[in-house]
Motif scaffolding. Structure first.
Motif, PDB file in Angstrom:
ATOM      1  N   LEU A 168      -7.689   8.919  -2.393  1.00  0.00           N
ATOM      2  CA  LEU A 168      -6.683   8.103  -3.056  1.00  0.00           C
ATOM      3  C   LEU A 168      -6.292   6.925  -2.173  1.00  0.00           C
ATOM      4  O   LEU A 168      -6.272   5.759  -2.613  1.00  0.00           O
ATOM      5  CB  LEU A 168      -5.453   8.961  -3.385  1.00  0.00           C
ATOM      6  N   LEU A 190      -6.939   2.792  -2.753  1.00  0.00           N
ATOM      7  CA  LEU A 190      -5.810   1.869  -2.803  1.00  0.00           C
ATOM      8  C   LEU A 190      -5.950   0.741  -1.782  1.00  0.00           C
ATOM      9  O   LEU A 190      -5.420  -0.362  -1.986  1.00  0.00           O
ATOM     10  CB  LEU A 190      -4.498   2.626  -2.568  1.00  0.00           C
ATOM     11  N   LYS A 191      -6.659   0.986  -0.694  1.00  0.00           N
ATOM     12  CA  LYS A 191      -6.877  -0.061   0.314  1.00  0.00           C
ATOM     13  C   LYS A 191      -7.837  -1.136  -0.198  1.00  0.00           C
ATOM     14  O   LYS A 191      -7.813  -2.275   0.282  1.00  0.00           O
ATOM     15  CB  LYS A 191      -7.431   0.557   1.595  1.00  0.00           C
ATOM     16  N   LEU A 211       0.822  -1.216   0.000  1.00  0.00           N
ATOM     17  CA  LEU A 211       0.000   0.000   0.000  1.00  0.00           C
ATOM     18  C   LEU A 211       0.857   1.269   0.000  1.00  0.00           C
ATOM     19  O   LEU A 211       0.646   2.175  -0.829  1.00  0.00           O
ATOM     20  CB  LEU A 211      -0.940  -0.011   1.206  1.00  0.00           C
ATOM     21  N   LYS A 236       2.796   1.678  -3.245  1.00  0.00           N
ATOM     22  CA  LYS A 236       1.904   2.153  -4.316  1.00  0.00           C
ATOM     23  C   LYS A 236       1.682   3.652  -4.201  1.00  0.00           C
ATOM     24  O   LYS A 236       1.758   4.388  -5.187  1.00  0.00           O
ATOM     25  CB  LYS A 236       0.554   1.430  -4.256  1.00  0.00           C
ATOM     26  N   TYR A 237       1.401   4.094  -2.974  1.00  0.00           N
ATOM     27  CA  TYR A 237       1.155   5.525  -2.755  1.00  0.00           C
ATOM     28  C   TYR A 237       2.386   6.344  -3.110  1.00  0.00           C
ATOM     29  O   TYR A 237       2.280   7.408  -3.753  1.00  0.00           O
ATOM     30  CB  TYR A 237       0.758   5.769  -1.296  1.00  0.00           C
ATOM     31  N   ILE A 249       2.807   6.514  -6.960  1.00  0.00           N
ATOM     32  CA  ILE A 249       1.791   7.367  -7.589  1.00  0.00           C
ATOM     33  C   ILE A 249       2.074   8.842  -7.354  1.00  0.00           C
ATOM     34  O   ILE A 249       1.872   9.675  -8.250  1.00  0.00           O
ATOM     35  CB  ILE A 249       0.388   6.993  -7.066  1.00  0.00           C
ATOM     36  N   CYS A 296      -1.788   0.586 -11.275  1.00  0.00           N
ATOM     37  CA  CYS A 296      -2.940   1.372 -11.735  1.00  0.00           C
ATOM     38  C   CYS A 296      -3.409   0.923 -13.117  1.00  0.00           C
ATOM     39  O   CYS A 296      -2.625   0.422 -13.927  1.00  0.00           O
ATOM     40  CB  CYS A 296      -2.581   2.858 -11.800  1.00  0.00           C
ATOM     41  N   GLU A 310      -7.236  -1.394  -7.273  1.00  0.00           N
ATOM     42  CA  GLU A 310      -6.274  -0.592  -8.034  1.00  0.00           C
ATOM     43  C   GLU A 310      -6.924   0.702  -8.518  1.00  0.00           C
ATOM     44  O   GLU A 310      -8.126   0.739  -8.824  1.00  0.00           O
ATOM     45  CB  GLU A 310      -5.749  -1.375  -9.241  1.00  0.00           C
ATOM     46  N   LEU A 311      -6.122   1.762  -8.597  1.00  0.00           N
ATOM     47  CA  LEU A 311      -6.608   3.075  -9.021  1.00  0.00           C
ATOM     48  C   LEU A 311      -6.779   3.123 -10.537  1.00  0.00           C
ATOM     49  O   LEU A 311      -5.943   2.624 -11.291  1.00  0.00           O
ATOM     50  CB  LEU A 311      -5.605   4.146  -8.584  1.00  0.00           C
ATOM     51  N   ALA A 324       2.727   0.823  -9.912  1.00  0.00           N
ATOM     52  CA  ALA A 324       1.853   0.811  -8.731  1.00  0.00           C
ATOM     53  C   ALA A 324       0.588  -0.009  -8.967  1.00  0.00           C
ATOM     54  O   ALA A 324      -0.270  -0.090  -8.085  1.00  0.00           O
ATOM     55  CB  ALA A 324       1.484   2.239  -8.341  1.00  0.00           C
TER      56      ALA A 324
END
Length: 527
Positions: free
Chosen positions: A27, A31-32, A7, A10-11, A14, A67, A35-36, A65
């Motif tokens: 956001l 993500l939790k 997590l 990924k943040y 991004i 996405c 996928e964004l 990440a």
């Protein structure tokens, strides 16, 4: 096999190197769970240049990440923005963008199969989308629409209605592309906040907005398709890359508005996680940096020389450009490039022994006019009425200019002053000293003669291009041939307006920061 990022990783991927994020809590919440979904759009107007590697490297981050990324070729937007892409060229330019953006992504190792590509006209002409445009226009004020597009839509004295539609369409794209977030430059911020305000009024969700900083061009100002000296074209030859980097603004120890350093920070480091400064052994040999901050610190302390930095960027950049050049080295793509961006600024020379049936195209974009900073003013060694000025125009060495300007402006007022310099006149010897340009000045019509140097807008950088409104595109001649009298023909229509703005045929002289003017000589000529 690579481990999927967690997590926090990924943040980090991004958001790293972004200037601003609107909707950080949302956001993290998405993500939790999953996928964004994100999109990046580009209006198919001027030729993409090397600054486009900045969003490309972020797209690589988004994919790392996990996405889901959509790339929008905003062809309809290109037409709406003051017809930057004429309707008859729209299809050709969109095809050019599709090919060159995909070639860029491949050159940095981004797998195209993980991306979704779409054109605006694939869905923006549908019944549903058109009805939403009307619905949006019934709640949006003219003031808000104009304000939203102020940093993106071309600003002119008499704006077209199409430019007011532009922000609304970009807002609706978020809904019709079914994304969680939109990614763009910080110059898009007003459009992003416009979307956040008005999409909920149609019953649509507010999206997340991720913003890159604006990367300085080679002249220190924003890198722009319309400002030739500020950017390197993706298809430029290696010798052109060397020439443009050599002229790039990269003052020793200066890390502000340094386009060379910014390119390293936002493109080369994210892609390679390191940067190698190439140096001869006598200067310490090559040095590898694994953190950008260390490189910036060494440059600020002048441990790294601008010449070594430029040479190192040249090598790294050509490695990125080589696959793109190779892809476009086909008859089909060469024809596409020429058809999408016809060269209207120069006429083809007549063949030997024949007469040119068409007159030479004498347009202001053929003049290489730049902002210059006067570094020194010294008396000419062999002429009482002439002075020798050293003027910085964003090149490695200042230009030498011989003039009689001190007869009208005291020497101490010229020192450190910003001026407007014509840079592509053929150099000529003036009493033994070669003059490499001409400072453009306003002159009074009557007697006694008064002269005032033209003033660029406050905040301009040395080397920034000066252009005539409506003639932002086109590449200046390398050198104006005296027999052609291109400058003299254009100069006949130079004048100072009643509000002291420099003009050609009622079109303003401009930089990216505004109009070029003089202090008081309204109605005067320019020489």
């Amino acid at each position: 096999m690579e481990t999927a990022p967690g997590l926090q990783e990924k943040y980090h991927l991004i958001t790293r190197n972004l200037q601003e994020v609107l909707g950080e809590e949302k956001l993290m919440a998405i993500l939790k769970e999953r996928e964004l979904k994100i999109y990046w759009g580009t209006a198919t107007t001027g030729k993409p240049h090397v600054a486009y590697f900045v969003p490309m490297s972020k797209i690589a981050d988004f994919l790392k990440a996990g996405c889901e990324v959509t790339i929008l070729f905003a062809d309809l937007h290109a037409y709406l923005d003051n017809m930057k892409a004429p309707w008859e060229l729209l299809e050709l330019r969109t095809r050019y963008y599709e090919n060159v953006i995909k070639a860029m992504l491949e050159s940095i190792g981004v797998p195209l199969e993980k991306l979704k590509f779409i054109r605006g006209t694939d869905y923006q002409l549908s019944r549903e989308y058109t009805l939403d445009v009307y619905r949006l226009s019934s709640v949006v004020t003219q003031h808000d629409s104009k304000k939203a597009g102020a940093e993106v839509v071309k600003q002119v004295e008499h704006p077209l209605l199409s430019g007011l539609l532009y922000p609304g369409l970009q807002a609706l794209d978020e809904e019709y592309l079914k994304v969680d977030a939109q990614f763009g430059g910080v110059d898009q911020r007003k459009i992003f906040t416009f979307a956040e305000k008005y999409l909920p009024s149609l019953g649509y969700a507010k999206r997340i907005h991720l913003m890159n900083p604006m990367v300085p061009g080679l002249t220190g100002s924003k890198m722009s398709s319309s400002e030739e000296d500020s950017k390197i074209d993706l298809l430029d030859r290696k010798e052109d890359v060397k020439k443009k980097l050599k002229k790039a603004f990269c003052e020793p120890g200066n890390v502000e508005n340094n386009g060379v350093l910014s390119f390293i920070k936002h493109v080369l480091f994210p892609l390679k996680s390191e940067f190698v400064v190439l140096r001869e052994e006598k200067w310490g040999g090559n040095k590898t940096y694994t953190a950008y901050e260390a490189l910036e610190k060494d440059f600020a302390e002048q441990v790294v020389h601008p010449g070594d930095l430029k040479n190192s960027v040249e090598v790294a950049l050509n490695k990125l450009l080589d696959p793109i050049r190779e892809k476009f080295n086909t008859v089909e793509l060469k024809q596409l490039s020429n058809a999408a961006y016809p060269n209207l600024s120069k006429s083809k020379p007549a063949e030997k022994g024949t007469k040119n049936s068409e007159p030479e195209n004498v347009v202001p974009s053929r003049l290489d006019i730049r902002v210059g900073k006067v570094l020194s003013v010294e008396k000419h060694p062999d002429a009482d009425s002439l002075y020798v000025e050293k003027i910085d125009v964003g090149e490695p060495e200042p230009r030498t200019v011989v003039s009689g300007l001190v007869q009208f402006v005291p020497k101490e007022q010229l020192q450190d002053r910003l001026v407007v310099l014509l840079c592509n006149l053929k150099p000529q010897k003036m009493r033994g000293v070669e003059s490499q340009g001409m400072v453009l000045c306003a002159s009074s019509v009557g007697e006694p003669r008064q002269v005032e140097p033209l003033d660029p807008p406050a905040g301009c950088c040395a080397g920034e291009r000066v252009y005539v409104e409506g003639y932002e595109g086109g590449e200046p001649d390398d050198e104006l041939k005296p027999k052609k009298k291109v400058f003299e023909k254009l100069q006949a229509d130079f004048h100072i307006s009643e509000d002291c703005v420099a003009q050609w045929k009622q079109r303003n002289f401009l930089t990216k920061l505004g109009r070029v003017s003089c202090k008081s000589l309204k109605g005067g000529s320019i020489s």
